[in-house]
Design a protein around this motif. Structure first.
Motif, PDB file in Angstrom:
ATOM      1  N   HIS A 469      35.418  49.984  44.269  1.00  0.00           N
ATOM      2  CA  HIS A 469      36.163  48.760  43.943  1.00  0.00           C
ATOM      3  C   HIS A 469      35.513  48.029  42.771  1.00  0.00           C
ATOM      4  O   HIS A 469      36.199  47.604  41.832  1.00  0.00           O
ATOM      5  CB  HIS A 469      36.253  47.830  45.158  1.00  0.00           C
ATOM      6  N   ALA A 470      34.192  47.891  42.823  1.00  0.00           N
ATOM      7  CA  ALA A 470      33.468  47.181  41.758  1.00  0.00           C
ATOM      8  C   ALA A 470      33.611  47.913  40.426  1.00  0.00           C
ATOM      9  O   ALA A 470      33.788  47.292  39.368  1.00  0.00           O
ATOM     10  CB  ALA A 470      31.991  47.049  42.132  1.00  0.00           C
ATOM     11  N   HIS A 473      37.087  47.402  39.073  1.00  0.00           N
ATOM     12  CA  HIS A 473      37.214  46.008  38.607  1.00  0.00           C
ATOM     13  C   HIS A 473      36.531  45.836  37.256  1.00  0.00           C
ATOM     14  O   HIS A 473      37.056  45.172  36.353  1.00  0.00           O
ATOM     15  CB  HIS A 473      36.603  45.045  39.634  1.00  0.00           C
ATOM     16  N   SER A 474      35.355  46.445  37.098  1.00  0.00           N
ATOM     17  CA  SER A 474      34.621  46.378  35.816  1.00  0.00           C
ATOM     18  C   SER A 474      35.437  47.003  34.691  1.00  0.00           C
ATOM     19  O   SER A 474      35.450  46.508  33.570  1.00  0.00           O
ATOM     20  CB  SER A 474      33.279  47.114  35.922  1.00  0.00           C
ATOM     21  N   GLN A 477      38.027  44.550  33.608  1.00  0.00           N
ATOM     22  CA  GLN A 477      37.433  43.457  32.815  1.00  0.00           C
ATOM     23  C   GLN A 477      37.080  43.930  31.410  1.00  0.00           C
ATOM     24  O   GLN A 477      37.304  43.226  30.430  1.00  0.00           O
ATOM     25  CB  GLN A 477      36.171  42.922  33.517  1.00  0.00           C
ATOM     26  N   ARG A 562      42.926  50.126  42.626  1.00  0.00           N
ATOM     27  CA  ARG A 562      42.018  49.052  43.051  1.00  0.00           C
ATOM     28  C   ARG A 562      42.746  48.027  43.928  1.00  0.00           C
ATOM     29  O   ARG A 562      42.211  47.538  44.919  1.00  0.00           O
ATOM     30  CB  ARG A 562      41.402  48.349  41.836  1.00  0.00           C
ATOM     31  N   THR A 578      33.093  42.547  43.317  1.00  0.00           N
ATOM     32  CA  THR A 578      33.559  42.881  41.962  1.00  0.00           C
ATOM     33  C   THR A 578      32.414  43.352  41.066  1.00  0.00           C
ATOM     34  O   THR A 578      32.646  43.829  39.965  1.00  0.00           O
ATOM     35  CB  THR A 578      34.231  41.650  41.312  1.00  0.00           C
ATOM     36  N   GLN A 579      31.201  43.205  41.569  1.00  0.00           N
ATOM     37  CA  GLN A 579      30.022  43.704  40.829  1.00  0.00           C
ATOM     38  C   GLN A 579      28.993  44.199  41.821  1.00  0.00           C
ATOM     39  O   GLN A 579      28.839  43.655  42.901  1.00  0.00           O
ATOM     40  CB  GLN A 579      29.373  42.571  40.020  1.00  0.00           C
TER      41      GLN A 579
END
Length: 580
Positions: A469-470, A473-474, A477, A562, A578-579
């Motif tokens: 997931h992280a 998400h990255s 971004q 995601r 998210t990180q």
């Protein structure tokens, strides 16, 4: 739901050939699980489930021949690009560009309701549901044994709410009973007010251990405990004040733990609420001729078929005090009056199976037909859960251990990014690891706990779900400027992209399966497969460095993966990071 559009189209053609209403065929058409070995069709129909065979056993036409004949009568169209047969199945492959376009549009249109807005749930009546879970014992630290009840109950409540039911979450605290007689007598003997103020539950736990040991050696301690509980049931002011003191400290501690677990309740109830009402239950049982006195002076309800007391349930002690089951009867009757609910679900370990069978049976004998709609969701035991200090007793030790080990793993990993709040991230990942380990198998199964296995960053773990997931998400971004809703779906024809799309297609069926048997393992398995497919696609279908049109299409695919991953994780009670 994308799958609905395709199922309806296939059902429409089948209905003309089979002369059956399309709605009768919908649930017989299922999405095909993705295969690592070879490309597969998107949907399949199990022919045996829709063809009625009225001939005698010996002259039954061969199922495979029927399958072949049915397939020959069907035609490809703008939706279906290929029709084939398997053992007893007709397989349908959807037009590849239409597959990509429809799935992606639906994922973003439905958002958090993707999979829920499906015709599989269209006939589902919306219910009022009361779910009782967690239910720790007051004046004792939150035992690790209550972790399973808490996270399973939370999952069931999340799933029911997502499906549109009106859910009331109840924490029915163990705040009454003879153990409080022991604790009260113990505190009078071994308690210390200063220690109670500084570390309440630890001190009460120590007192409880001391008094139990003392009671084994001294009959007088047992008598003092019985006297204390009798005074409690008689509402003696001083005794009640000490009990309230213990209760307030306990709830304060539990609320803090629930906050860490991301769990909330609509009502904090307890056995104490039903102490007086349990006397009314005993009167009702007596009036209905269900109460019988034993030689020892206890009162029982005969549950045997022959009414010979070969199977009975004790509902009152010889000294007139109530028991756990009496208070549970009062609670069930009260909740039904208060909430007018359609279903009551109790989440406890399987050692209480007999208790709930007897509870529901007594309610039915009392004339409460709604007892048929009560359900016990039981679970097995966790073995081998230890911290570095040794055997685990308390839940907080487990949460701290998971966070601590995760922090250590993150610190030593080369891929770890600088985080604003590493402690909070480690907590969320650690909790995800515990939940996925717990939900991977059948709830009724016992399982062996292993920290090393739970916290692996690769493989089928909660850490891997969070990492995927992280990572996705990255990617979003990083490529924020390239995002577009208008993409060329012809760019998503690679096998890895098709596999992700096919898997997204199956999400409603997985949710339906979990809603039927209340087993989270279906969703866990689905999310782990989605993460593995997304990881392969991420590696083989780069966004960075690709032509703009290709990059936009791939980015949209990863966003969809995601989004569904996050939805499923939240249902399980996991907060996606998210990180990391």
């Amino acid at each position: 739901m994308a799958a609905c559009h395709f199922r309806r189209s296939i059902a429409s053609q089948l209905s003309r050939v089979l002369n059956l209403p399309p709605e009768n065929l919908i649930k017989s058409i299922s999405a095909v699980p993705v295969s690592k070995k070879r490309p597969v069709a998107d949907f399949q129909l199990f022919v045996g489930s829709v063809i009625e065979n009225k001939s005698s056993d010996r002259s039954k036409p061969d199922l495979q021949l029927q399958t072949q004949r049915l397939a020959e009568k069907l035609k490809c169209d703008t939706v279906v690009s290929e029709i084939s047969t398997g053992p007893g199945t007709v397989n349908f492959t959807i037009n590849r560009e239409l597959l990509a376009k429809t799935v992606l549009q639906q994922v973003f249109k439905d958002g958090s309701e993707y999979g829920i807005k499906s015709e599989l749930f269209s006939t589902l009546p919306r219910r009022k549901i009361v779910i009782e879970f967690s239910s720790p014992n007051i004046a004792k630290k939150f035992h690790v044994g209550h972790l399973r009840s808490t996270i399973i109950g939370n999952f069931v409540a999340n799933l029911k709410e997502a499906l549109g039911h009106q859910v009331t979450r109840i924490n029915y605290l163990g705040d009454w009973g003879m153990q409080f007689g022991l604790l009260g007598a113990g505190f009078q003997q071994f308690g210390n007010e200063e220690e109670l103020q500084s570390n309440p539950l630890q001190h009460l736990f120590e007192v409880y251990v001391q008094v139990n040991k003392a009671a084994e050696e001294d009959e007088n301690i047992k008598k003092l405990a019985q006297d204390f509980f009798r005074k409690l049931e008689a509402r003696d002011e001083q005794t009640l004040s000490m009990w309230q003191h213990f209760r307030d400290f306990s709830i304060e501690e539990y609320v803090r733990i629930y906050k860490r677990l991301g769990v909330h309740f609509d009502e904090y109830s307890g056995e104490s609420f039903y102490q007086e009402k349990s006397q009314e239950v005993l009167k009702m049982l007596d009036t209905k001729g269900l109460l019988q006195k034993t030689i020892k002076g206890t009162r029982v309800v005969d549950l045997s078929e022959k009414r010979d007391l070969s199977l009975s349930s004790t509902v009152m002690r010889s000294d007139g005090t109530s028991l756990y089951i009496t208070r549970d009867l009062a609670a069930a009757i009260d909740r039904m009056k208060k909430y007018n609910c359609d279903t009551m679900i109790y989440v406890t370990d399987k050692s209480q199976n007999t208790h709930f069978e007897q509870l529901f049976q007594i309610l039915k004998l009392m004339g409460y037909q709604w007892a048929e709609r009560c359900q016990h969701v039981s679970f097995g035991l966790v073995q081998g859960m230890k911290t570095r200090k040794g055997e685990v007793v308390f839940l907080e030790d487990v949460l701290n251990e998971a966070r601590s080990r995760m922090l250590q793993n993150m610190a030593s990993a080369k891929t770890t990014k600088e985080l604003e709040n590493p402690l909070e991230t480690a907590e969320k990942i650690g909790l995800a690891a515990l939940i996925i380990q717990d939900f991977k198998g059948l709830l009724s199964s016992d399982y062996q706990f292993s920290w090393d296995r739970v916290l692996q960053s690769r493989g089928d773990t909660g850490v891997f779900l969070q990492y995927t997931h992280a990572r996705l998400h990255s990617l979003e971004q990083m490529c924020r400027n390239r995002q577009s809703t208008d993409i060329n779906t012809a760019c998503l024809q690679d096998p890895q992209a098709i596999s992700v799309l096919q898997h997204l297609l199956r999400y409603d069926e997985v949710l339906y399966k979990s809603s039927e048997d209340l087993q989270p393992k279906h969703i866990v398995s689905y999310l782990l497969t989605l993460s593995h497919l997304a990881a392969v696609a991420h590696k083989t279908l780069p966004v960075k460095g690709s032509a703009p049109e290709l990059a936009q299409a791939r980015l949209r695919l990863f966003q969809a993966a995601r989004s569904v991953l996050a939805n499923g994780m939240k249902l399980l009670g996991i907060t996606p990071v998210t990180q990391m």
